[in-house]
Write a protein that holds these residues in place. Sequence first.
Motif, PDB file in Angstrom:
ATOM      1  N   ALA A 373       2.782 -22.655 -36.327  1.00 49.03           N
ATOM      2  CA  ALA A 373       3.819 -22.520 -37.348  1.00 49.03           C
ATOM      3  C   ALA A 373       4.054 -23.852 -38.039  1.00 49.03           C
ATOM      4  CB  ALA A 373       5.118 -22.020 -36.722  1.00 49.03           C
ATOM      5  N   LEU A 374       4.131 -23.789 -39.342  1.00 47.85           N
ATOM      6  CA  LEU A 374       4.574 -24.919 -40.144  1.00 47.85           C
ATOM      7  C   LEU A 374       5.759 -24.383 -40.948  1.00 47.85           C
ATOM      8  CD1 LEU A 374       4.075 -27.845 -41.055  1.00 47.85           C
ATOM      9  CD2 LEU A 374       2.651 -26.942 -42.893  1.00 47.85           C
ATOM     10  N   ILE A 375       6.971 -24.670 -40.464  1.00 51.04           N
ATOM     11  CA  ILE A 375       8.173 -24.004 -40.960  1.00 51.04           C
ATOM     12  C   ILE A 375       8.950 -24.912 -41.908  1.00 51.04           C
ATOM     13  CG2 ILE A 375      10.308 -22.846 -40.315  1.00 51.04           C
ATOM     14  CD1 ILE A 375       7.852 -21.388 -39.389  1.00 51.04           C
ATOM     15  N   ASP A 376       9.248 -24.371 -43.086  1.00 57.62           N
ATOM     16  CA  ASP A 376      10.091 -25.052 -44.062  1.00 57.62           C
ATOM     17  C   ASP A 376      11.523 -24.527 -43.878  1.00 57.62           C
ATOM     18  OD1 ASP A 376      10.319 -24.930 -47.714  1.00 57.62           O
ATOM     19  OD2 ASP A 376      11.386 -26.124 -46.233  1.00 57.62           O
ATOM     20  N   TYR A 377      12.419 -25.386 -43.387  1.00 56.68           N
ATOM     21  CA  TYR A 377      13.803 -24.995 -43.128  1.00 56.68           C
ATOM     22  C   TYR A 377      14.746 -25.414 -44.252  1.00 56.68           C
ATOM     23  CZ  TYR A 377      13.169 -23.470 -38.278  1.00 56.68           C
ATOM     24  OH  TYR A 377      12.818 -22.780 -37.144  1.00 56.68           O
ATOM     25  N   SER A 378      14.203 -25.659 -45.451  1.00 56.78           N
ATOM     26  CA  SER A 378      15.072 -26.134 -46.535  1.00 56.78           C
ATOM     27  C   SER A 378      16.176 -25.131 -46.853  1.00 56.78           C
ATOM     28  CB  SER A 378      14.246 -26.418 -47.788  1.00 56.78           C
ATOM     29  OG  SER A 378      13.575 -25.250 -48.223  1.00 56.78           O
ATOM     30  N   PHE A 379      15.913 -23.854 -46.630  1.00 57.24           N
ATOM     31  CA  PHE A 379      16.933 -22.829 -46.869  1.00 57.24           C
ATOM     32  C   PHE A 379      18.124 -22.995 -45.927  1.00 57.24           C
ATOM     33  CE2 PHE A 379      18.380 -18.414 -45.911  1.00 57.24           C
ATOM     34  CZ  PHE A 379      18.987 -18.177 -47.130  1.00 57.24           C
ATOM     35  N   VAL A 380      17.846 -23.504 -44.724  1.00 60.68           N
ATOM     36  CA  VAL A 380      18.892 -23.630 -43.716  1.00 60.68           C
ATOM     37  C   VAL A 380      19.516 -25.019 -43.707  1.00 60.68           C
ATOM     38  CG1 VAL A 380      19.398 -23.450 -41.246  1.00 60.68           C
ATOM     39  CG2 VAL A 380      17.752 -21.897 -42.290  1.00 60.68           C
ATOM     40  N   THR A 381      18.659 -26.044 -43.760  1.00 59.46           N
ATOM     41  CA  THR A 381      19.148 -27.410 -43.570  1.00 59.46           C
ATOM     42  C   THR A 381      19.146 -28.246 -44.830  1.00 59.46           C
ATOM     43  OG1 THR A 381      16.943 -28.274 -43.030  1.00 59.46           O
ATOM     44  CG2 THR A 381      18.244 -27.356 -41.216  1.00 59.46           C
ATOM     45  N   GLY A 382      18.363 -27.844 -45.836  1.00 57.93           N
ATOM     46  CA  GLY A 382      18.242 -28.665 -47.027  1.00 57.93           C
ATOM     47  C   GLY A 382      17.105 -29.663 -46.949  1.00 57.93           C
ATOM     48  N   GLU A 383      16.493 -29.813 -45.778  1.00 58.10           N
ATOM     49  CA  GLU A 383      15.366 -30.726 -45.619  1.00 58.10           C
ATOM     50  C   GLU A 383      14.082 -30.021 -46.035  1.00 58.10           C
ATOM     51  OE1 GLU A 383      15.209 -33.859 -44.846  1.00 58.10           O
ATOM     52  OE2 GLU A 383      17.356 -34.105 -44.594  1.00 58.10           O
ATOM     53  N   SER A 384      13.368 -30.615 -46.994  1.00 57.40           N
ATOM     54  CA  SER A 384      12.154 -29.971 -47.491  1.00 57.40           C
ATOM     55  C   SER A 384      10.940 -30.266 -46.626  1.00 57.40           C
ATOM     56  CB  SER A 384      11.871 -30.433 -48.927  1.00 57.40           C
ATOM     57  OG  SER A 384      11.710 -31.840 -48.964  1.00 57.40           O
ATOM     58  N   ALA A 385      11.043 -31.204 -45.696  1.00 54.71           N
ATOM     59  CA  ALA A 385       9.903 -31.546 -44.845  1.00 54.71           C
ATOM     60  C   ALA A 385       9.638 -30.410 -43.859  1.00 54.71           C
ATOM     61  CB  ALA A 385      10.185 -32.834 -44.084  1.00 54.71           C
ATOM     62  N   PRO A 386       8.417 -29.842 -43.852  1.00 55.36           N
ATOM     63  CA  PRO A 386       8.114 -28.752 -42.908  1.00 55.36           C
ATOM     64  C   PRO A 386       8.039 -29.244 -41.472  1.00 55.36           C
ATOM     65  CG  PRO A 386       6.157 -29.374 -44.139  1.00 55.36           C
ATOM     66  CD  PRO A 386       7.290 -30.150 -44.729  1.00 55.36           C
ATOM     67  N   VAL A 387       8.298 -28.334 -40.530  1.00 51.05           N
ATOM     68  CA  VAL A 387       8.342 -28.660 -39.109  1.00 51.05           C
ATOM     69  C   VAL A 387       7.257 -27.876 -38.387  1.00 51.05           C
ATOM     70  CG1 VAL A 387       9.757 -28.632 -37.023  1.00 51.05           C
ATOM     71  CG2 VAL A 387      10.815 -29.075 -39.243  1.00 51.05           C
ATOM     72  N   HIS A 388       6.484 -28.563 -37.540  1.00 53.96           N
ATOM     73  CA  HIS A 388       5.440 -27.912 -36.754  1.00 53.96           C
ATOM     74  C   HIS A 388       6.031 -27.270 -35.511  1.00 53.96           C
ATOM     75  CE1 HIS A 388       1.633 -29.018 -38.715  1.00 53.96           C
ATOM     76  NE2 HIS A 388       2.273 -30.111 -39.104  1.00 53.96           N
ATOM     77  N   LYS A 389       5.611 -26.067 -35.217  1.00 50.69           N
ATOM     78  CA  LYS A 389       5.979 -25.374 -33.987  1.00 50.69           C
ATOM     79  C   LYS A 389       4.722 -24.749 -33.395  1.00 50.69           C
ATOM     80  CE  LYS A 389      10.506 -25.933 -34.263  1.00 50.69           C
ATOM     81  NZ  LYS A 389      11.318 -26.628 -33.244  1.00 50.69           N
ATOM     82  N   SER A 390       4.676 -24.691 -32.067  1.00 51.94           N
ATOM     83  CA  SER A 390       3.518 -24.125 -31.388  1.00 51.94           C
ATOM     84  C   SER A 390       3.949 -22.992 -30.470  1.00 51.94           C
ATOM     85  CB  SER A 390       2.782 -25.203 -30.592  1.00 51.94           C
ATOM     86  OG  SER A 390       3.659 -25.832 -29.678  1.00 51.94           O
ATOM     87  N   ILE A 391       2.974 -22.370 -29.794  1.00 53.54           N
ATOM     88  CA  ILE A 391       3.249 -21.204 -28.940  1.00 53.54           C
ATOM     89  C   ILE A 391       4.295 -21.556 -27.877  1.00 53.54           C
ATOM     90  CG2 ILE A 391       2.222 -19.652 -27.221  1.00 53.54           C
ATOM     91  CD1 ILE A 391      -0.365 -19.762 -28.792  1.00 53.54           C
ATOM     92  N   GLY A 392       5.268 -20.663 -27.722  1.00 55.16           N
ATOM     93  CA  GLY A 392       6.319 -20.856 -26.738  1.00 55.16           C
ATOM     94  C   GLY A 392       7.584 -21.476 -27.297  1.00 55.16           C
ATOM     95  N   GLU A 393       7.525 -22.017 -28.526  1.00 50.96           N
ATOM     96  CA  GLU A 393       8.701 -22.636 -29.120  1.00 50.96           C
ATOM     97  C   GLU A 393       9.497 -21.617 -29.933  1.00 50.96           C
ATOM     98  OE1 GLU A 393       6.437 -26.296 -30.755  1.00 50.96           O
ATOM     99  OE2 GLU A 393       8.460 -27.006 -30.266  1.00 50.96           O
ATOM    100  N   ILE A 394      10.780 -21.903 -30.065  1.00 50.39           N
ATOM    101  CA  ILE A 394      11.670 -21.017 -30.825  1.00 50.39           C
ATOM    102  C   ILE A 394      11.671 -21.427 -32.297  1.00 50.39           C
ATOM    103  CG2 ILE A 394      14.070 -20.287 -31.153  1.00 50.39           C
ATOM    104  CD1 ILE A 394      14.527 -20.634 -28.212  1.00 50.39           C
ATOM    105  N   ILE A 395      11.606 -20.438 -33.166  1.00 47.89           N
ATOM    106  CA  ILE A 395      11.826 -20.681 -34.592  1.00 47.89           C
ATOM    107  C   ILE A 395      13.003 -19.811 -35.029  1.00 47.89           C
ATOM    108  CG2 ILE A 395       9.476 -21.367 -35.137  1.00 47.89           C
ATOM    109  CD1 ILE A 395       8.916 -18.608 -36.137  1.00 47.89           C
ATOM    110  N   TYR A 396      13.732 -20.294 -36.020  1.00 47.67           N
ATOM    111  CA  TYR A 396      14.986 -19.656 -36.415  1.00 47.67           C
ATOM    112  C   TYR A 396      14.849 -18.932 -37.747  1.00 47.67           C
ATOM    113  CZ  TYR A 396      17.047 -22.465 -32.709  1.00 47.67           C
ATOM    114  OH  TYR A 396      17.346 -23.024 -31.495  1.00 47.67           O
ATOM    115  N   ALA A 397      15.667 -17.937 -37.905  1.00 51.71           N
ATOM    116  CA  ALA A 397      15.674 -17.157 -39.137  1.00 51.71           C
ATOM    117  C   ALA A 397      15.977 -18.048 -40.329  1.00 51.71           C
ATOM    118  CB  ALA A 397      16.706 -16.044 -39.040  1.00 51.71           C
TER     119      ALA A 397
END
Length: 832
Positions: A373-397
Amino acid sequence: MSLLPGSPTGTFVNTQNTNSMAVSSHTNTLTSCYHCGEDCFDTDITIQDKVFCCQGCKMVYEILNQYDLCEYYDLNSKPGINQRITARNDKFAFLDDEKIAQQLYLFKDDTQTHVNFYIPQIHCSSCLWLLENLHKLEPGVLRVTVNFSKKEVLIVFSHTQTSLRRVAEILTAIGYEPYISLQDLQHKKPRTNRQLVYQVGVAGFCFGNIMLLSFPDYFAGAGGLDESFNRLFRYMNLVLALPVLLYSAQAFYKSAWGGLKHGFLNIDVPIVLAIFVTFIRSLVEVWQGQAGYFDSMTGIVFFMLIGRILQDKTYQGLSFDRDYTAYFPIAVTVLKENKEVPTTLPDLKTGDTIRIQYNELVPADGIIVRGKALIDYSFVTGESAPVHKSIGEIIYAGGRQLDGSLEILTIKEVAQSYLTSLWNRDELKHKEEKEVSFVHLLSRYFTWIVLFIAAITACYWAIHEPARIWPAVTAILIIACPCALLLASSFTNGHILRILSRHQLYLRNAQAIENMANATHIVFDKTGTLTGKTGSSVVYYGTALTPGQEVLVATLAAQSSHPLSKAIVAYCGNPAPLAVHDFQNFTGKGVCGWVDGYFIRLGNADFAGAHKKNEQEGSVVYVAINEKLAGLFTIRNTYRSGLRQLMQQLQTQYPLSVLSGDNNHTANKLQKLMGNKATLLFEQKPADKLAYIISLQQQGKKVMMIGDGLNDAGALKQSDIGISITEDSNNFTPASDGIMDAKQLPALFSFIQLCKANKRIILISFALSVLYNITGLYFAVQGILSPLVAAILMPASSISIILITFGCSEWQGKKLSAKAFQQMTDKCHVPG
């Protein structure tokens, strides 16, 4: 290796008013796409003498040409929508599910189906013409009606010849992809409170009939009906007054009780007092064989409710406090027994495994079970930098997947997700009011003054003629109702809010009007507020990049949603369909990854390995290929048109400040724009902006903050009035008090003047209300208030207040429209 300033090897200009001609590092003049008008970096995509920027635009032209619809290009020059980003083939597969499709239907019978789609790409008369000729592309389409202003299309099609999915795919194929969200399955548009409508209907019916039945008592001295009929009419008035007292006036009871519970006499308290006193005195007088004041009581409620409905209607068409469903997809793919099952979000359960494709929103909190996962949380946090996530990690709506396909196991339902809880937090939606409206302060003093007059009157008549205490005191409480003040406030605020919304400034509530008028210091964010998000110029310095290297750089930069990365992509051209391996984003530093066997870095000097920083004006991004520094890009944002005139207007009345996260290389130019007295602060983090707002407020200043959304959430929330500048009025800006379309920023001074005029109109109306009250009190303190005087004064004051507030507000609105037209004319005028 160090870089020294010199002549740039290439320049690319990308602004809103720039023609599609640019000079690249290869000194070639770029050709405009025949379909969409954008620059063609590859001139090999052609049909006869027509050049296209991508295969998508070429395909749309071929479709239109095949069906003899090329008149589309004759109506407007290059009217098409860019087709470089194509939708996947199964994107609308969920529409094959009849349960989902049924919720989108407006009407369906044995032969035809009606459906309404929102098409955000509609922009010109060519769009309208093509959509209304959709039946030539798809025989199953019977009729298309376009609402140009709302960008909506009503499509009537035969479901025996085509399907809803096919209609959506045809629209997408010609560049008009329908936007379908979960909100389409739920509440379509905000509606007026039905209970309030019923209450005003009941009050109006009763008020009109009571006035009619009271005429014999009004003119009793001129010889009227038999006394038995008068008695009958009085009891009928009593019966008609009961629904108003027990049902229609409930809104005032709730508001008054809420104020009293918090120890505050709001404007509804004296209104409730007047309603009860009027009813009780009228009940006593009817029992004694007199007329009573039921007409005045029902009139108070009727006119007050009209004012509230008018204010509520202001918010129709603008759902400011939108819930999360407006931003989520309508359905997701659930994996069941190795099959993909389209499922609506309300039906998504904890424990379901869902597949998220590239660029799709994550609808519910979950654990990654397959993929990266390469998640863009700008909708939630305003930060445009994407965040890497791997198997077993939680990602948020609310996160957006930017790296291929992903499978997650949901751990919360949609209604319980992190995003939902974020949106529903009261401190984001309704920040605590730092001031109480001057209307409520006036009403508080008004109430105490009325009670004081009543007490003095009671004492006077207790000494001279005790029998007049009851009629005099109750008459004072009836006639001295601050209903005209409430009407002035409700009608004026409601009308001003509508005028502002017509000019694309949407304020959260009436209190925001006062806060805007009372501001004493204005603070601007720079990037995205004073500068346009789309207008920028890019210059490259250093070793000339080959065409192949430019493609590699563009491919890596395309993995990031940062504005600087987007500017680099625009400079280098279309990214190649190459896989990017080991892509990494380092917050505040840069991005890197392997593209086609080359390791590329884009970022600041330290990140890219530059031993000496290059002091260029604007933002600087260094590029290194295989750990060897190649050069740097400088990105200069352009200021929005009309700013200079706006700043000249504001400087005369307000201290100004600018808070920027960029470097100070543009300080001189910005100082000239803002004025010598303006405060400029650079390299400001969100916490720094918040601290600056607090410091101004500690000095006793009322701060207006103009920002561009969630990146300024803390400062916007802390400010006395926070306005979010946006390119799209549907942006998620929970911390602001208002949303302003970016094109309307030059009209900010006029908006402030209109908000100040709002207060003057209310004060003028209040002064007129006081004159009515003084006239009525003259009769009331003597205990000689007749039903006829009350029946004339109460409606007359209410109706005249309505007319005055409407007329003055409309006059101010026309002045604002005239100023806006003049500003538009000035911006369009270019001296010869």
